[in-house]
Design a protein around this motif. Structure first.
Motif, PDB file in Angstrom:
ATOM      1  N   HIS A  64       0.852  -1.175   0.000  1.00  0.00           N
ATOM      2  CA  HIS A  64       0.000   0.000   0.000  1.00  0.00           C
ATOM      3  C   HIS A  64       0.890   1.227   0.000  1.00  0.00           C
ATOM      4  O   HIS A  64       1.753   1.380   0.864  1.00  0.00           O
ATOM      5  N   GLU A  74      -0.600   7.247   1.900  1.00  0.00           N
ATOM      6  CA  GLU A  74      -1.837   7.980   1.636  1.00  0.00           C
ATOM      7  C   GLU A  74      -1.547   9.469   1.521  1.00  0.00           C
ATOM      8  O   GLU A  74      -1.025  10.074   2.440  1.00  0.00           O
ATOM      9  N   GLU A 104      -1.997   0.394  -4.906  1.00  0.00           N
ATOM     10  CA  GLU A 104      -1.372  -0.817  -4.405  1.00  0.00           C
ATOM     11  C   GLU A 104      -0.470  -1.377  -5.489  1.00  0.00           C
ATOM     12  O   GLU A 104      -0.833  -1.363  -6.666  1.00  0.00           O
ATOM     13  N   SER A 135      -5.086  13.609  -1.217  1.00  0.00           N
ATOM     14  CA  SER A 135      -6.094  13.637  -2.269  1.00  0.00           C
ATOM     15  C   SER A 135      -7.106  12.519  -2.029  1.00  0.00           C
ATOM     16  O   SER A 135      -6.807  11.496  -1.425  1.00  0.00           O
ATOM     17  N   ASP A 136      -8.296  12.724  -2.512  1.00  0.00           N
ATOM     18  CA  ASP A 136      -9.368  11.750  -2.336  1.00  0.00           C
ATOM     19  C   ASP A 136      -9.612  10.948  -3.611  1.00  0.00           C
ATOM     20  O   ASP A 136     -10.724  10.523  -3.879  1.00  0.00           O
ATOM     21  N   LEU A 137      -8.546  10.723  -4.381  1.00  0.00           N
ATOM     22  CA  LEU A 137      -8.710  10.019  -5.643  1.00  0.00           C
ATOM     23  C   LEU A 137      -8.776   8.505  -5.474  1.00  0.00           C
ATOM     24  O   LEU A 137      -9.234   7.802  -6.351  1.00  0.00           O
ATOM     25  N   GLY A 138      -8.296   7.999  -4.371  1.00  0.00           N
ATOM     26  CA  GLY A 138      -8.298   6.555  -4.146  1.00  0.00           C
ATOM     27  C   GLY A 138      -6.949   6.099  -3.635  1.00  0.00           C
ATOM     28  O   GLY A 138      -6.093   6.903  -3.283  1.00  0.00           O
ATOM     29  N   LYS A 139      -6.746   4.790  -3.601  1.00  0.00           N
ATOM     30  CA  LYS A 139      -5.489   4.266  -3.092  1.00  0.00           C
ATOM     31  C   LYS A 139      -4.722   3.546  -4.196  1.00  0.00           C
ATOM     32  O   LYS A 139      -5.298   3.127  -5.201  1.00  0.00           O
TER      33      LYS A 139
END
Length: 138
Positions: free
Chosen positions: A8, A11, A20, A14-18
């Motif tokens: 991972h 973080e 992996e 931003s709220d775009l996603g993660k």
């Protein structure tokens, strides 16, 4: 360490996603970074990786590279064959530097160690050395 064996990424705000990254991707990047250097003849995997490659389950680019995931970062082991006549310590040091730099540029993953195992020396074949002489008429 996560159960699904994915790395991972840190973080960001931003709220775009993660994001992996699979260990197989790290193996491929490290394998290409190691094999592109002068003095490295080829990477060498074990019997199990050779069988998996023949069955189409594993790419040949990651052959000879083992990635161990840790909480702080990754440990990488590289098994390679050098060309005859090169300085083995110099080639191994360049392999370590190139793998760390490439992974840092491409993934921003913390590399804890890169262990290089030289498992053989590749000698020039007799036919390869005679081919230029035949073409020159010697």
């Amino acid at each position: 360490m996560s159960e699904n064996h994915l790395i991972h990424m840190s973080e960001d705000k931003s709220d775009l996603g993660k994001v992996e990254i699979s260990p197989e991707v790290i193996e491929i990047i490290a394998g290409i970074a190691a094999s592109e250097l002068d003095g490295v003849a080829m990477l060498r995997g074990n019997f199990a990786s050779g069988v998996a490659e023949r069955l189409g389950r594993k790419s040949s680019h990651g052959k000879g590279v083992k990635v161990d995931l840790g909480d702080d970062g990754v440990n990488i082991e590289v098994f390679l064959i050098t060309n005859y006549g090169v300085s083995i310590p110099d080639v191994c040091h360049k392999v370590q530097e190139n793998i760390v730099q490439t992974l840092k540029n491409m993934t921003a993953i913390n590399v804890l160690s890169v262990d290089v195992h030289v498992v053989g020396v590749h000698f020039e074949d007799k036919n390869e050395s005679e081919a230029p002489k035949k073409e020159q008429g010697i």
